[in-house]
Write a protein that holds these residues in place. Structure first.
Motif, PDB file in Angstrom:
ATOM      1  N   GLN A 156      66.381 -23.858  61.382  1.00  5.44           N
ATOM      2  CA  GLN A 156      66.601 -23.473  60.085  1.00  5.44           C
ATOM      3  C   GLN A 156      66.108 -24.290  59.104  1.00  5.44           C
ATOM      4  OE1 GLN A 156      67.838 -20.545  59.445  1.00  5.44           O
ATOM      5  NE2 GLN A 156      67.755 -20.825  57.087  1.00  5.44           N
ATOM      6  N   SER A 157      66.363 -25.583  59.281  1.00  9.33           N
ATOM      7  CA  SER A 157      65.839 -26.586  58.477  1.00  9.33           C
ATOM      8  C   SER A 157      64.194 -26.558  58.163  1.00  9.33           C
ATOM      9  CB  SER A 157      66.202 -27.980  58.615  1.00  9.33           C
ATOM     10  OG  SER A 157      67.526 -28.161  59.006  1.00  9.33           O
ATOM     11  N   ILE A 158      63.549 -26.447  59.366  1.00 11.20           N
ATOM     12  CA  ILE A 158      61.909 -26.209  59.168  1.00 11.20           C
ATOM     13  C   ILE A 158      61.805 -24.908  58.458  1.00 11.20           C
ATOM     14  CG2 ILE A 158      60.034 -25.775  60.478  1.00 11.20           C
ATOM     15  CD1 ILE A 158      61.228 -27.610  62.756  1.00 11.20           C
ATOM     16  N   VAL A 159      62.352 -23.735  58.740  1.00 11.02           N
ATOM     17  CA  VAL A 159      61.994 -22.339  57.802  1.00 11.02           C
ATOM     18  C   VAL A 159      62.244 -22.755  56.355  1.00 11.02           C
ATOM     19  CG1 VAL A 159      62.758 -20.104  57.625  1.00 11.02           C
ATOM     20  CG2 VAL A 159      62.366 -20.914  59.976  1.00 11.02           C
ATOM     21  N   GLU A 160      63.391 -23.305  56.192  1.00 14.66           N
ATOM     22  CA  GLU A 160      63.635 -23.442  54.722  1.00 14.66           C
ATOM     23  C   GLU A 160      62.611 -24.388  54.117  1.00 14.66           C
ATOM     24  OE1 GLU A 160      67.687 -24.849  54.850  1.00 14.66           O
ATOM     25  OE2 GLU A 160      68.706 -22.857  55.243  1.00 14.66           O
ATOM     26  N   PHE A 161      62.329 -25.195  54.926  1.00 14.16           N
ATOM     27  CA  PHE A 161      61.378 -26.555  54.124  1.00 14.16           C
ATOM     28  C   PHE A 161      60.034 -25.518  54.101  1.00 14.16           C
ATOM     29  CE2 PHE A 161      57.807 -29.324  54.682  1.00 14.16           C
ATOM     30  CZ  PHE A 161      58.069 -30.406  54.109  1.00 14.16           C
ATOM     31  N   ALA A 162      59.552 -25.052  55.199  1.00 12.01           N
ATOM     32  CA  ALA A 162      58.197 -24.067  54.653  1.00 12.01           C
ATOM     33  C   ALA A 162      58.314 -22.965  53.720  1.00 12.01           C
ATOM     34  CB  ALA A 162      57.965 -23.505  56.144  1.00 12.01           C
ATOM     35  N   ALA A 163      59.576 -22.657  53.422  1.00 13.18           N
ATOM     36  CA  ALA A 163      59.625 -21.703  52.608  1.00 13.18           C
ATOM     37  C   ALA A 163      59.558 -22.142  51.062  1.00 13.18           C
ATOM     38  CB  ALA A 163      60.918 -20.829  52.712  1.00 13.18           C
ATOM     39  N   SER A 164      59.917 -23.374  51.001  1.00 10.70           N
ATOM     40  CA  SER A 164      60.013 -24.029  49.547  1.00 10.70           C
ATOM     41  C   SER A 164      59.046 -25.307  49.282  1.00 10.70           C
ATOM     42  CB  SER A 164      61.446 -24.696  49.515  1.00 10.70           C
ATOM     43  OG  SER A 164      61.474 -25.561  48.437  1.00 10.70           O
ATOM     44  N   ALA A 165      57.877 -24.869  48.525  1.00 12.58           N
ATOM     45  CA  ALA A 165      57.009 -26.008  48.071  1.00 12.58           C
ATOM     46  C   ALA A 165      57.659 -26.909  47.571  1.00 12.58           C
ATOM     47  CB  ALA A 165      55.848 -25.094  47.430  1.00 12.58           C
ATOM     48  N   GLN A 166      58.760 -26.929  46.762  1.00  9.24           N
ATOM     49  CA  GLN A 166      59.137 -27.724  46.176  1.00  9.24           C
ATOM     50  C   GLN A 166      59.867 -28.728  46.768  1.00  9.24           C
ATOM     51  OE1 GLN A 166      62.198 -26.295  43.231  1.00  9.24           O
ATOM     52  NE2 GLN A 166      62.867 -28.167  42.701  1.00  9.24           N
ATOM     53  N   GLN A 167      60.514 -28.427  47.926  1.00  9.49           N
ATOM     54  CA  GLN A 167      61.247 -29.226  48.668  1.00  9.49           C
ATOM     55  C   GLN A 167      60.246 -30.451  49.310  1.00  9.49           C
ATOM     56  OE1 GLN A 167      63.529 -27.699  52.075  1.00  9.49           O
ATOM     57  NE2 GLN A 167      64.069 -29.726  52.683  1.00  9.49           N
ATOM     58  N   GLY A 168      58.871 -30.078  49.914  1.00 14.11           N
ATOM     59  CA  GLY A 168      57.963 -30.961  50.325  1.00 14.11           C
ATOM     60  C   GLY A 168      57.563 -31.784  49.164  1.00 14.11           C
ATOM     61  N   SER A 169      57.131 -31.132  48.025  1.00 17.60           N
ATOM     62  CA  SER A 169      56.775 -32.043  46.866  1.00 17.60           C
ATOM     63  C   SER A 169      57.696 -33.120  46.659  1.00 17.60           C
ATOM     64  CB  SER A 169      56.420 -30.995  45.575  1.00 17.60           C
ATOM     65  OG  SER A 169      55.399 -30.048  46.041  1.00 17.60           O
ATOM     66  N   GLU A 170      58.879 -32.646  46.562  1.00 13.16           N
ATOM     67  CA  GLU A 170      59.846 -33.818  46.290  1.00 13.16           C
ATOM     68  C   GLU A 170      60.060 -34.770  47.049  1.00 13.16           C
ATOM     69  OE1 GLU A 170      63.727 -31.529  45.991  1.00 13.16           O
ATOM     70  OE2 GLU A 170      63.028 -30.685  43.775  1.00 13.16           O
ATOM     71  N   ILE A 171      59.999 -34.630  48.402  1.00 11.67           N
ATOM     72  CA  ILE A 171      59.888 -35.826  49.374  1.00 11.67           C
ATOM     73  C   ILE A 171      58.537 -36.605  49.065  1.00 11.67           C
ATOM     74  CG2 ILE A 171      59.661 -36.192  51.947  1.00 11.67           C
ATOM     75  CD1 ILE A 171      61.288 -33.926  52.437  1.00 11.67           C
ATOM     76  N   ARG A 172      57.430 -36.095  48.914  1.00 13.29           N
ATOM     77  CA  ARG A 172      56.360 -36.794  48.686  1.00 13.29           C
ATOM     78  C   ARG A 172      56.530 -37.561  47.577  1.00 13.29           C
ATOM     79  NH1 ARG A 172      52.453 -35.553  52.513  1.00 13.29           N
ATOM     80  NH2 ARG A 172      52.873 -33.667  53.673  1.00 13.29           N
ATOM     81  N   ALA A 173      56.929 -36.996  46.398  1.00 13.03           N
ATOM     82  CA  ALA A 173      57.250 -37.703  45.043  1.00 13.03           C
ATOM     83  C   ALA A 173      57.963 -39.016  45.355  1.00 13.03           C
ATOM     84  CB  ALA A 173      57.826 -36.755  44.120  1.00 13.03           C
ATOM     85  N   ARG A 174      59.212 -38.788  46.140  1.00 13.38           N
ATOM     86  CA  ARG A 174      60.137 -39.869  46.537  1.00 13.38           C
ATOM     87  C   ARG A 174      59.374 -41.131  47.235  1.00 13.38           C
ATOM     88  NH1 ARG A 174      64.027 -35.905  46.549  1.00 13.38           N
ATOM     89  NH2 ARG A 174      63.852 -35.460  48.829  1.00 13.38           N
ATOM     90  N   TYR A 175      58.110 -40.628  47.963  1.00 11.63           N
ATOM     91  CA  TYR A 175      57.399 -41.749  48.660  1.00 11.63           C
ATOM     92  C   TYR A 175      56.903 -42.461  47.855  1.00 11.63           C
ATOM     93  CZ  TYR A 175      57.797 -40.567  53.750  1.00 11.63           C
ATOM     94  OH  TYR A 175      57.945 -40.360  55.085  1.00 11.63           O
ATOM     95  N   ALA A 176      56.491 -42.235  46.667  1.00 10.56           N
ATOM     96  CA  ALA A 176      55.947 -43.101  45.624  1.00 10.56           C
ATOM     97  C   ALA A 176      56.610 -44.303  45.114  1.00 10.56           C
ATOM     98  CB  ALA A 176      55.633 -42.568  44.041  1.00 10.56           C
ATOM     99  N   THR A 177      58.060 -44.181  45.754  1.00  4.88           N
ATOM    100  CA  THR A 177      58.811 -45.631  45.608  1.00  4.88           C
ATOM    101  C   THR A 177      58.873 -46.241  46.890  1.00  4.88           C
ATOM    102  OG1 THR A 177      60.992 -44.404  45.811  1.00  4.88           O
ATOM    103  CG2 THR A 177      59.944 -44.648  43.480  1.00  4.88           C
TER     104      THR A 177
END
Length: 369
Positions: free
Chosen positions: A328-349
């Motif tokens: 379920q977490s994977i399906v929700e992650f794949a459906a939400s481009a924002q979720q992936g973008s937010e995680i990658r943005a947090r990687y900046a720190t």
């Protein structure tokens, strides 16, 4: 002192190459071996004529050493029956140990020459205190810690501080040309959702079997919702079993071994993994979102390592293999481009500075002392 020793034969000047021997306990995992290889490659860049030997417990190491380094496989594991013989024959200038110290009471008893290095990866507290109290550690010339001071949870004993150095994480570098090669090899397309599942070396048989069973159950639940799913399951070079359920399922490809896993992570939308030092460090370097299923080890504390990522919003952690929730977490992650973008943005720190070069320099310094 120079890093090579000049010799003269009949008026000609020759150079004796410096020699390094890495004692590697790779019977089940890959952590010790990969740290050694990453450091050895930097040593070779700094001292191109260096001769480097890996003394290993599992023949799978030959895949990774390739033609770069000498590789001697112990024929009677789990012991070190031929170690002394190998050292006498190779006559290294420096011996490098990783995580596991020699069991002999002195370095002389295990045929180690004067120069010795210990790579001290963080262990569970009981094990770590045993390491600090090991009399052999006092005989080691230099201790390299493949963490930052903030990541290392213990105080270094006063007696060891003068020769202990935090070098930072040891990790395979990312290369654009390698990633392009992987795109071609696996037919990767930006149109697909690329999911990578890996259990690392794969030699912890019981844990690996449980991990792959969970991964297969997750795939069955996810694929109907993600027909564009491209799921690569990496078994690891030490995995000696087959999982019949993996064959013949759309969207899923089983790969026995991939030496450029860090570069494959960089291409992935999401990674499912356990929580070993190498895998987590490579995921961090790639800035890739991950679902982590930490496994129990005698020395390593995977749960602690992955919780640190979870607390920074860089990964989801499941301490129990609940396939339905993971799917379920994977399906929700794949459906939400924002979720992936937010995680990658947090990687900046998440400032990860590879310590490969610093580690190699610190090792070479012992020869110049």
């Amino acid at each position: 002192m120079a890093l090579t020793e000049p010799l003269r034969v009949e008026g000609e000047s020759l150079v004796k190459p410096i020699r390094f021997a890495f004692q590697v306990h790779n019977r089940r995992g890959l952590g010790h071996l990969m740290r050694g290889l990453n450091i050895a490659r930097e040593i070779r860049l700094l001292a191109p004529s260096a001769e480097i030997l890996f003394y290993v417990k599992n023949r799978s190491a030959e895949l990774l050493c390739g033609r770069e380094f000498h590789c001697v496989v112990e024929t009677e594991p789990p012991g070190l029956g031929h170690w002394a013989e190998v050292i006498r024959g190779f006559a290294p200038d420096v011996v490098v140990y990783d995580t596991l110290l020699p069991k002999e009471p002195t370095l002389a008893a295990c045929a180690t020459p004067a120069r010795s290095i210990y790579i001290m990866r963080q262990c569970q507290e009981i094990r770590q205190q045993e390491i600090f109290g090991n009399p052999v550690l006092a005989q080691i010339d230099r201790i390299l810690i493949p963490h930052t001071p903030a990541e290392f949870a213990y105080q270094i004993p006063e007696a060891l501080k003068p020769k202990s150095f935090f070098v930072g994480p040891i990790v395979r570098p990312l290369r654009q040309e390698t990633q392009e090669g992987l795109r071609r090899e696996y037919g990767l397309s930006a149109k697909n959702f690329l999911l990578i599942s890996t259990v690392g070396g794969g030699g912890f048989a019981e844990q690996a079997a449980a991990f792959f069973a969970t991964v297969f159950a997750v795939h069955q639940r996810v694929y109907p919702h993600l027909p564009h799913l491209q799921h690569l399951v990496i078994q690891g070079p030490n995995f000696r079993h087959s999982h019949p359920s993996f064959s013949g399922h759309p969207g899923l490809t089983v790969i026995a071994y991939e030496p450029e896993l860090s570069n494959l992570f960089a291409l992935a939308n999401l990674v499912i993994a356990e929580g070993g030092y190498n895998t987590v460090t490579e995921i961090r370097l790639a800035n890739t979102p991950a679902i982590l299923l930490p496994s129990k080890r005698n020395y390593d504390n995977q749960a602690e390592r992955v919780r640190a990522l979870q607390q920074r919003g860089l990964a989801l952690v499941f301490t129990e293999p609940r396939a339905e929730q993971i799917a379920q977490s994977i399906v929700e992650f794949a459906a939400s481009a924002q979720q992936g973008s937010e995680i990658r943005a947090r990687y900046a720190t998440d400032r990860l500075e590879p310590g490969n070069r610093v580690a190699a320099e610190k090792i070479l310094e012992v020869l110049a002392a």
